[in-house]
Design a protein around this motif. Structure first.
Motif, short mmCIF file in Angstrom:
data_model
loop_
_atom_site.label_atom_id
_atom_site.label_comp_id
_atom_site.label_asym_id
_atom_site.label_seq_id
_atom_site.Cartn_x
_atom_site.Cartn_y
_atom_site.Cartn_z
N LYS A 197 7.54 -8.13 -15.41
CA LYS A 197 7.44 -6.77 -14.89
C LYS A 197 6.96 -6.77 -13.45
CE LYS A 197 5.08 -2.36 -15.75
NZ LYS A 197 4.10 -1.65 -16.63
N GLY A 198 5.95 -7.60 -13.18
CA GLY A 198 5.41 -7.68 -11.83
C GLY A 198 6.41 -8.22 -10.83
N LEU A 199 7.17 -9.24 -11.23
CA LEU A 199 8.18 -9.81 -10.34
C LEU A 199 9.30 -8.81 -10.07
CD1 LEU A 199 8.38 -13.43 -11.81
CD2 LEU A 199 7.36 -12.75 -9.64
N ASN A 200 9.68 -8.04 -11.09
CA ASN A 200 10.71 -7.02 -10.88
C ASN A 200 10.22 -5.94 -9.92
OD1 ASN A 200 13.08 -7.71 -12.42
ND2 ASN A 200 11.88 -7.41 -14.28
N THR A 201 8.94 -5.58 -10.03
CA THR A 201 8.37 -4.61 -9.09
C THR A 201 8.40 -5.15 -7.67
OG1 THR A 201 6.92 -3.71 -10.80
CG2 THR A 201 6.32 -3.26 -8.52
N MET A 202 8.14 -6.45 -7.53
CA MET A 202 8.18 -7.09 -6.21
C MET A 202 9.58 -6.98 -5.60
SD MET A 202 7.08 -10.96 -5.17
CE MET A 202 5.36 -10.56 -4.92
N VAL A 203 10.60 -7.24 -6.40
CA VAL A 203 11.98 -7.13 -5.93
C VAL A 203 12.28 -5.69 -5.52
CG1 VAL A 203 14.42 -7.33 -6.57
CG2 VAL A 203 12.80 -9.11 -7.27
N GLU A 204 11.84 -4.74 -6.33
CA GLU A 204 12.05 -3.32 -6.03
C GLU A 204 11.36 -2.92 -4.72
OE1 GLU A 204 10.69 -1.19 -9.44
OE2 GLU A 204 12.13 -2.15 -10.79
N SER A 205 10.14 -3.44 -4.52
CA SER A 205 9.41 -3.09 -3.30
C SER A 205 10.09 -3.68 -2.06
CB SER A 205 7.96 -3.58 -3.39
OG SER A 205 7.88 -4.99 -3.36
N ILE A 206 10.69 -4.86 -2.21
CA ILE A 206 11.44 -5.46 -1.10
C ILE A 206 12.64 -4.58 -0.74
CG2 ILE A 206 12.89 -7.43 -0.43
CD1 ILE A 206 11.01 -9.18 -2.17
N ALA A 207 13.32 -4.08 -1.78
CA ALA A 207 14.47 -3.20 -1.55
C ALA A 207 14.05 -1.91 -0.84
CB ALA A 207 15.14 -2.88 -2.89
N ILE A 208 12.89 -1.37 -1.26
CA ILE A 208 12.39 -0.14 -0.63
C ILE A 208 12.06 -0.39 0.84
CG2 ILE A 208 10.45 1.49 -0.60
CD1 ILE A 208 10.35 1.18 -3.68
N ALA A 209 11.42 -1.54 1.11
CA ALA A 209 11.05 -1.87 2.49
C ALA A 209 12.28 -2.04 3.37
CB ALA A 209 10.21 -3.14 2.51
N LEU A 210 13.34 -2.62 2.80
CA LEU A 210 14.56 -2.89 3.57
C LEU A 210 15.51 -1.69 3.60
CD1 LEU A 210 15.33 -6.50 2.28
CD2 LEU A 210 14.39 -5.87 4.50
N LYS A 211 15.21 -0.71 2.72
CA LYS A 211 16.05 0.49 2.60
C LYS A 211 17.49 0.14 2.23
CE LYS A 211 13.27 3.18 5.86
NZ LYS A 211 13.26 3.97 7.11
N ARG A 212 17.61 -0.85 1.35
CA ARG A 212 18.93 -1.20 0.81
C ARG A 212 18.75 -1.89 -0.53
NH1 ARG A 212 20.08 -6.68 1.49
NH2 ARG A 212 18.93 -7.81 3.13
N GLU A 213 19.84 -1.94 -1.27
CA GLU A 213 19.78 -2.55 -2.59
C GLU A 213 19.58 -4.06 -2.49
OE1 GLU A 213 22.22 -2.06 -6.78
OE2 GLU A 213 23.37 -2.17 -4.92
N VAL A 214 18.72 -4.59 -3.31
CA VAL A 214 18.49 -6.03 -3.37
C VAL A 214 18.72 -6.49 -4.80
CG1 VAL A 214 16.80 -7.89 -3.15
CG2 VAL A 214 16.83 -6.04 -1.48
N THR B 267 0.84 -1.21 0.00
CA THR B 267 0.00 0.00 0.00
C THR B 267 0.87 1.25 0.00
OG1 THR B 267 -0.18 -0.08 2.42
CG2 THR B 267 -1.93 -1.13 1.15
N ASP B 268 1.98 1.21 0.70
CA ASP B 268 2.92 2.33 0.74
C ASP B 268 3.50 2.57 -0.66
OD1 ASP B 268 4.46 4.39 1.78
OD2 ASP B 268 6.04 3.06 2.50
N LEU B 269 3.93 1.49 -1.30
CA LEU B 269 4.50 1.60 -2.65
C LEU B 269 3.46 2.17 -3.61
CD1 LEU B 269 6.74 1.00 -4.75
CD2 LEU B 269 5.77 -1.30 -4.96
N SER B 270 2.22 1.70 -3.51
CA SER B 270 1.19 2.16 -4.45
C SER B 270 0.93 3.66 -4.30
CB SER B 270 -0.11 1.37 -4.24
OG SER B 270 -0.70 1.67 -3.00
N ILE B 271 0.93 4.15 -3.07
CA ILE B 271 0.69 5.58 -2.85
C ILE B 271 1.88 6.41 -3.36
CG2 ILE B 271 0.54 7.35 -1.04
CD1 ILE B 271 -2.12 5.94 -1.74
N LYS B 272 3.09 5.92 -3.16
CA LYS B 272 4.26 6.63 -3.67
C LYS B 272 4.20 6.76 -5.19
CE LYS B 272 7.77 5.52 -0.17
NZ LYS B 272 9.07 4.81 0.06
N VAL B 273 3.90 5.66 -5.85
CA VAL B 273 3.83 5.68 -7.32
C VAL B 273 2.68 6.56 -7.80
CG1 VAL B 273 3.44 4.26 -9.38
CG2 VAL B 273 4.92 3.41 -7.54
#
Length: 325
Positions: A281-298, A137-143
């Motif tokens: 595309k969806g899987l890549n977004t999932m990886v990006e969202s994990i990185a955002i949540a962890l605040k580090r590169e994944v 939900t956080d990612l969706s609001i940011k986008v």
């Protein structure tokens, strides 16, 4: 003599058809976080007997997702519906777990706002409720904010409020001006006079709900996994092809009126996976969202998150053409 031969052949055919029903069912232990509309396809497939017809005796165990992922690794579970948690652990700890089938290729929630907010740009200076920082939900609001010319860090205030029901309650009060809501809560909100600003799946793609298994189960219990996938695909097909039956089930299982259940069906239809896969595309977004949540590169290839080998086998056996990833 001929009559006896035909009788023998007939008996053989009947035994062949009934053999899956006569054999003892194979137990499959499934860990799920609890009842959710995002997982209703699995529940519908169970009610219709699809897994039982495959020779599976499902033991569904309600448990916390972090515990469910650990139980996959210890062998206490055969599969888990906690695909989001599994993907996060795969990405951060490189554990031997894979998602083998998805129910949704897109998120199922909607951005809902107070009546005076008519478009995304109107959120400038407003407060938006999310489930938690780093969440979907956080990612969706940011986008959504960026798409409407806003800086999500400076132009809006995001506050974590927990589950959908809590966020709808907050929207009715003065604490927030907008929030993402999943079915049926976005429908309730619209009935109360709030605005539906956007369907998140129209601007952001990532998969939701499905089954993850350990690589050990994938290798040593291939038949069980194929049966689980086959029952799931049959459920997906039923939902896509039989609106009336799906609406009946949603209304019954979630204590909704037929009218609300029909609108829920309409709202989730765009997000359904056609063939049990998620898009690249969806899987890549999932990886990006994990990185955002962890605040580090994944850095992890999407192939580490999924294994579609058995899914492709089942698709071929059912005569389904695999969709593009």
């Amino acid at each position: 003599m001929v009559s006896k031969q035909f009788k023998a052949i007939g008996a053989s055919v009947i035994l062949t058809l009934l053999s899956p029903l006569l054999l003892p069912a194979q137990e499959a232990r499934i860990g799920n976080p609890g009842k959710s509309l995002n997982f209703f396809i699995f529940d519908l497939a169970r009610e219709k007997g699809f897994f039982r017809e495959e020779g599976l005796d499902l033991k569904v165990i309600s448990m916390n997702c972090d515990i469910a992922v650990k139980a996959l690794l210890t062998g206490d579970l055969d599969a888990s519906g906690c695909v989001g948690s599994a993907s996060r652990v795969i990405a951060t700890q490189n554990v031997p777990v894979k998602t083998v089938v998805w129910l949704f290729k897109k998120p199922t929630f909607y951005v809902v706002s107070k009546p005076e907010i008519r478009k995304g740009a109107d959120l400038k200076g407003k407060t938006v409720g999310i489930s938690s920082f780093g969440s979907d939900t956080d990612l969706s609001i940011k986008v959504f904010a960026k798409l409407n010319g806003l800086d999500p860090e400076r132009d809006i205030k995001r506050i974590p409020l927990g589950p959908t029901s809590t966020r709808l309650a907050a929207l009715k009060g003065p604490s927030i001006d907008a929030t993402p809501l999943s079915p049926p809560y976005h429908i309730y909100a619209e009935q109360m006079g709030f605005n539906i600003l956007a369907y998140v799946g129209d601007f952001l793609e990532f998969p939701q709900s499905g089954f993850s298994v350990s690589e050990s189960v994938l290798q040593n219990k291939r038949v069980l996994v194929k049966k689980l996938i086959r029952g799931t695909l049959r459920g997906l097909q039923l939902v896509r092809e039989n609106r009336a039956e799906t609406v009946r089930f949603i209304a019954k299982d979630y204590s909704l009126s037929q009218g609300i259940a029909d609108r829920v069906y309409t709202s989730i239809l765009p997000g359904l996976s056609e063939d049990g896969t998620a898009t690249e595309k969806g899987l890549n977004t999932m990886v990006e969202s994990i990185a955002i949540a962890l605040k580090r590169e994944v850095k992890i290839p999407t192939s580490r998150l999924v294994d579609y080998g058995l899914l492709r086998e089942v698709q071929a056996e059912l005569g389904h053409s695999p969709g593009s990833r």
